[in-house]
Design a protein around this motif. Structure first.
Motif, PDB file in Angstrom:
ATOM      1  N   PHE A 134       6.730   7.554  -1.967  1.00 29.34           N
ATOM      2  CA  PHE A 134       5.437   7.882  -1.358  1.00 29.34           C
ATOM      3  C   PHE A 134       5.520   7.545   0.121  1.00 29.34           C
ATOM      4  O   PHE A 134       6.360   6.751   0.547  1.00 29.34           O
TER       5      PHE A 134
ATOM      6  N   SER B  99      -2.450  -1.004  -4.892  1.00 27.08           N
ATOM      7  CA  SER B  99      -1.908   0.295  -4.473  1.00 27.08           C
ATOM      8  C   SER B  99      -2.417   0.645  -3.081  1.00 27.08           C
ATOM      9  O   SER B  99      -2.553   1.813  -2.729  1.00 27.08           O
TER      10      SER B  99
ATOM     11  N   VAL C 233      -0.303   3.103  -0.937  1.00 25.77           N
ATOM     12  CA  VAL C 233      -0.069   4.468  -1.421  1.00 25.77           C
ATOM     13  C   VAL C 233      -1.234   5.360  -0.983  1.00 25.77           C
ATOM     14  O   VAL C 233      -2.182   5.604  -1.716  1.00 25.77           O
TER      15      VAL C 233
ATOM     16  N   TYR D 148      -1.611   8.438  -0.627  1.00 22.29           N
ATOM     17  CA  TYR D 148      -1.877   9.647  -1.406  1.00 22.29           C
ATOM     18  C   TYR D 148      -2.819   9.371  -2.578  1.00 22.29           C
ATOM     19  O   TYR D 148      -3.456  10.274  -3.090  1.00 22.29           O
ATOM     20  N   SER D 149      -2.922   8.090  -2.990  1.00 21.93           N
ATOM     21  CA  SER D 149      -3.682   7.785  -4.206  1.00 21.93           C
ATOM     22  C   SER D 149      -5.176   7.584  -3.966  1.00 21.93           C
ATOM     23  O   SER D 149      -5.926   7.450  -4.926  1.00 21.93           O
ATOM     24  N   TYR D 150      -5.602   7.527  -2.703  1.00 20.28           N
ATOM     25  CA  TYR D 150      -7.044   7.363  -2.477  1.00 20.28           C
ATOM     26  C   TYR D 150      -7.561   8.326  -1.419  1.00 20.28           C
ATOM     27  O   TYR D 150      -6.791   9.079  -0.819  1.00 20.28           O
TER      28      TYR D 150
END
Lengths: 394, 166
Positions: free
Chosen positions: A38, A137, A140, A142-144
């Motif tokens: 990521f 996380s 990361v 991309y995850s939020y």
């Protein structure tokens, strides 16, 4: 500089071990090895030169009026080995802006997992800490939804991982899922303090949470405590104070407690998060703090615009042996009193990639300095931050 | 038939939005037609059904159970056995319709969801089957596994345990 090469060596060794293990067991068994990663390339700037905005307290310096790639840029690589159905091994190395101002990769996760049945899960090794919901996380992107986790809430956490273990269990309950988790371990990290480093290694972290999820709702109550193993790098200052006063300020062998409540409502295109936290300290240095945030996002095809608000307010401890002019000036370094309004959008423009743009309007008291680096007399507590980021997973 | 209702609703929403999206009147019919085609395309192949091996011993799952299993929240079947979900990412239309009909999430949102869990060392995403044939083979050799198909296309060796169109 032997440190960085040592660290890189560990990454390579770990990957080789995982590959070797996967080669030994062979393809016939129910086992798979995967490599993934990521990253975020983020550019941000502020409208203020009188204090530097940081993403969290692990950064030695932050934003000025010049665009900077340091605050949000991250690259992470992960190797997973799954031996179905019970065992797993994970190794993750991340390069991001470090307390020493470099980007040398470090190992953020390295654990063995054991899941004897669908309810129970045990992990041991280097683990991310779920200090608050989503805290494990934070890197990361991309995850939020937002460019970075709200700084008023997550910014005071320089901790991201421990060497230790955790255990979690999930049960169906009243039509939803009840989940509990306990974790503990020793920190290995540092937090910059002016030109010096606050060494947090060997500090003990213990905590847990109770989580209930039903339909679109998820509610979590969490509690984490930290016992610092070292003092701030201010021995000259402490030594100049009367012993009783210095003892009230020292953090070594004293606890800080973090309680939190998280509520998530996530239904189709609508995403909502409300988080609240209260910290309590058994020493006179870090201030007891209330913080919280609310973010609302709504998906329209590939775009998810969002708005939010966050705030943090702290109060200094009442010292029994205060020395006016000295201890209050010292305590003011740890003060926070500010709120942030933010608006932005995420654009999922192709599979595995998202662009984000965000504006943060921060309004605070001039005394609010804990979450900034290198503030000067002109600091008035308010600034605006502009951020762009490209986030990807592979 | 929920999917027909949803399809009609999408069509109506898009039809209503279309005039507002264009200032030049002459393009409206064209855009409306294109949007209609897009809306119909998404539902052209009908609802998705969740299937298991006929020998699995499971007859029926609830929507919550299917969500918990595919999103990795709690992978246990009603009979106590571990559940093993199988995705088909190489059929983007099916993948998109499955998660759209299950939790009203886009493939990007599902990927974002898994990136959080994967990179915090939690539950692994579903098994990835390269084709429907391989999904069916996986189901046949793993009694606790679940896959998905278009309604009305299931071969005899599998049974429908949940219909997303219901």
């Amino acid at each position: 500089m032997t440190q960085p090469s040592g660290r890189q060596l560990h990454v390579v060794e770990g990957l080789m071990l995982l590959l070797l293990a996967s080669a030994m067991v062979g393809p016939a068994s129910a086992m798979d090895f995967s490599l993934s990663g990521f990253g975020t390339l983020g550019a941000a700037r502020s409208t203020d030169e009188s204090a530097q905005f940081v993403r969290d307290l692990s950064h030695p310096d932050g934003l000025t009026e010049q665009w900077s790639l340091n605050t949000d840029s991250v690259l992470g690589l992960q190797a997973d080995l799954n031996i179905r159905p019970e065992w797993s091994a994970t190794l993750q190395a991340v390069s991001h802006y470090r307390p020493d101002g470099g980007f040398e990769p470090e190992i953020t996760w390295a654990f063995l997992g054991f899941d004897p049945n669908p309810s129970w899960s045990l992990r041991a090794g280097r683990l991310g800490i779920e200090f608050y919901m989503l805290a494990d996380s934070r890197l990361v992107g991309y995850s939020y939804l937002t460019v970075r986790p709200p700084v008023d809430y997550y910014g005071t956490l320089p901790f991201s991982y421990v060497d230790g273990m955790d255990i979690s269990a999930t049960w169906p309950f009243a039509g939803g899922l009840l989940r509990g988790k306990l974790y503990g371990g020793l920190s290995r990290e540092q937090s910059p303090w002016d030109q010096l480093q606050f060494d947090m290694s060997e500090s003990l972290l213990l905590g847990g949470y109770l989580d209930y999820q039903k339909g679109p709702w998820q509610v979590r109550l969490g509690q984490t405590s930290v016992r610092f193993a070292n003092d701030l790098p201010l021995e000259d200052f402490y030594a100049a104070l009367p012993e009783a006063t210095a003892d009230e300020l020292r953090v070594k062998d004293h606890w800080s407690h973090f309680s939190s409540l998280g509520i998530v409502y996530d239904a189709g295109p609508l995403q909502t998060q409300l988080m609240l936290s209260k910290t309590f300290n058994e020493h006179g240095t870090f201030e007891d703090t209330w913080s919280g945030y609310l973010v609302l996002g709504y998906r329209v095809q590939d775009w998810t615009p969002f708005v939010g608000v966050s705030a943090a307010k702290s109060a200094p401890a009442d010292l029994q042996y205060a020395i006016p002019g000295y201890t209050d000036a010292y305590q003011s370094n740890f003060h926070t009193d500010q709120g942030t309004y933010f608006i932005g959008t995420r654009w999922d423009f192709r599979p595995g990639m998202a662009l984000k743009a965000q504006v943060d309007v921060i309004r605070g008291d001039p005394s609010s300095t804990f979450l900034y680096r290198w503030e000067n007399e002109e600091w008035d507590g308010s600034m605006t931050v502009f951020s762009l980021s490209w986030n990807f997973v592979f | 038939m929920g999917w027909i209702h949803d399809g009609l609703q999408s069509f109506l929403e898009l039809r209503l939005l279309a005039p507002a999206m264009c200032t030049d009147g002459s393009f409206r019919p064209l855009i409306a037609t294109l949007l209609l085609l897009v809306a119909l395309q998404a539902y052209a192949d009908g609802p998705v059904v969740v299937v298991m091996s006929a020998a699995s011993g499971v007859d029926r799952l609830t929507r919550e159970e299917v969500v918990n299993i595919f999103l990795g929240r709690f992978r246990q079947l009603p009979n106590g056995q571990s559940a093993l979900p199988v995705d088909q990412p190489r059929d983007p239309g099916l993948f998109s319709d499955f998660y759209g009909q299950l939790v009203d999430k886009t493939p990007a949102e599902i990927r974002s969801y898994w990136s959080r869990l994967r990179f915090s060392g939690k539950t692994a995403p579903p098994e990835q089957a390269p084709s429907e044939q391989e999904m069916l083979q996986f189901l046949a050799s793993n009694p606790g596994s679940l896959g998905y198909l278009r309604a009305g296309q299931q071969p005899a060796q599998v049974k429908v345990v949940f219909n997303l169109g219901d």
